[in-house]
Motif scaffolding. Sequence first.
Motif, short mmCIF file in Angstrom:
data_model
loop_
_atom_site.label_atom_id
_atom_site.label_comp_id
_atom_site.label_asym_id
_atom_site.label_seq_id
_atom_site.Cartn_x
_atom_site.Cartn_y
_atom_site.Cartn_z
N LEU A 306 28.51 2.60 1.83
CA LEU A 306 28.23 1.44 2.16
C LEU A 306 29.11 0.49 2.10
O LEU A 306 30.01 0.49 1.46
N TRP A 307 29.25 -0.30 3.33
CA TRP A 307 30.36 -1.10 3.66
C TRP A 307 29.86 -2.41 4.01
O TRP A 307 29.28 -2.77 4.95
N GLY A 308 30.46 -3.56 3.46
CA GLY A 308 30.10 -5.13 3.48
C GLY A 308 30.87 -5.42 4.84
O GLY A 308 32.14 -5.14 4.70
N ASP A 309 30.38 -5.95 5.78
CA ASP A 309 31.07 -6.28 7.09
C ASP A 309 31.98 -7.36 7.15
O ASP A 309 32.76 -7.79 7.96
N GLN A 310 31.78 -8.30 5.83
CA GLN A 310 32.58 -9.49 5.70
C GLN A 310 33.83 -9.39 4.44
O GLN A 310 34.35 -10.21 4.22
N ASP A 311 34.03 -7.96 4.51
CA ASP A 311 35.32 -7.64 3.41
C ASP A 311 36.48 -8.06 4.19
O ASP A 311 36.86 -7.24 5.08
N LEU A 313 39.24 -7.61 2.36
CA LEU A 313 40.24 -6.77 1.61
C LEU A 313 40.29 -5.18 2.11
O LEU A 313 41.28 -4.72 2.19
N THR A 314 39.21 -4.74 2.55
CA THR A 314 39.15 -3.59 3.17
C THR A 314 38.23 -3.72 4.36
O THR A 314 37.14 -3.43 4.40
N PRO A 315 38.78 -4.40 5.48
CA PRO A 315 38.04 -4.78 6.52
C PRO A 315 37.77 -3.56 7.36
O PRO A 315 38.32 -2.58 7.61
N LEU A 316 36.54 -3.71 8.31
CA LEU A 316 36.20 -2.77 8.89
C LEU A 316 37.05 -2.15 10.17
O LEU A 316 37.09 -1.08 10.44
N ASP A 317 38.10 -3.32 10.51
CA ASP A 317 39.03 -2.83 11.63
C ASP A 317 40.16 -2.56 11.05
O ASP A 317 41.04 -2.30 11.88
N GLY A 318 40.39 -2.33 9.93
CA GLY A 318 41.50 -1.89 9.24
C GLY A 318 41.53 -0.29 9.34
O GLY A 318 40.52 0.36 9.50
N PRO A 319 42.69 0.49 8.84
CA PRO A 319 42.78 1.78 8.81
C PRO A 319 41.88 2.40 8.01
O PRO A 319 41.20 3.39 8.50
N VAL A 320 41.50 1.94 6.96
CA VAL A 320 40.57 2.75 5.86
C VAL A 320 39.16 2.49 6.51
O VAL A 320 38.23 3.48 6.60
#
Length: 368
Positions: A306-311, A313-320
């Motif tokens: 589960l991933w918050g799209d407003q993160d 710190l670990t953004p969805l468009d980052g490597p992780v």
Amino acid sequence: MRALTWTALSPPPLPAMVARMTTTSKMVALRRMNLRKDRVCVRATAVSSGGGVVEAVELAEIGEKSKKWKWKGEYSINYFVKSSPEEVTPASQTVLLVHGFGASIPHWRRNINALSKHHTVYAIDLLGFGASEKPPGFSYTMESWAELILNFLEEVVQKPTVLIGNSVGSLACVIAASEESQRDLVRGLVLLNCAGGMNNKAVFDDWRIKLLMPLLLLIDFLLKQRGIASALFNRVKDRHDSENLKNILTNVYGNKDNVDDTLVEIIAGPANSEGALDAFVSILTGPPGPNPITLIPEITKPVLVLWGDQDGLTPLDGPVGKYFTSLPGQLPNFNLYVLEGVGHCPQDDRPDLVHERLLPWLAQLSST
């Protein structure tokens, strides 16, 4: 977590000077792209935002009913257990909740009641956090936390368990699951905005990390100066700085209403305990640990992401983030859902959205 605030986990209790550095970092880091639907496999869908009333466990109940376990016969580890025996069914699971950096068991206060209606819930304070021991001179690593989790399952829980983690807690669960293949301790994994490492050194291939690396190295240097680190860290204990901490947490959460005085207490309170400064410095300046990208392919147990799209710190468009959103199409044991309007700590930010996906997934585990 991974785009540029101190570490890869739940919001750290940073003092005023560090907070200003962090805010500057975020101004660069939060240049996120909107995640296009076709970048997430068919199993990954966005959850609509909206209000939801969730019954939270009182902090007093957690404090009064928590127990102690001696890890390796030496370190005192705080944990909490709750279940409803009358609701046990063939679909009931045993779950272990593992918090992120700077947090502790109460960070799951909005989830424990919902989970314990049909499942046995354990929650743990990792060594160095919450009411667990903070031993002087201990060198904190991701591997040591993973070992702690596996030992806890063996000695205390003593049954196959679903590990549910947030941020670095997620990463610790991934490491534990990748190491326990012969012991059958882990039933499944639930990862909430998984971190790329124990701190920002973990994801050097992110352009944002490269851009801010000189600043991060400077912060590392300053933290290793005992007098400077102590002066900065002690600001956390000053009640006048509570508003500053609340502002930092507001940047981490999508649902600003859940950034309240209770959350500030949860994050700032343990800073008063002996050894907290040493733990803080060791974690932020230590080795980042294994990268989840290298570990995930080894895991064959069911995994819910589960991933918050407003993160930021670990953004969805980052490597992780990019890696995890690619997994459902590649690995059949993975399910991923993007939670719209949610930040780095979904379980506390929008627990209703988390429960909407988590509870049915747990119920279906008995048939997999």
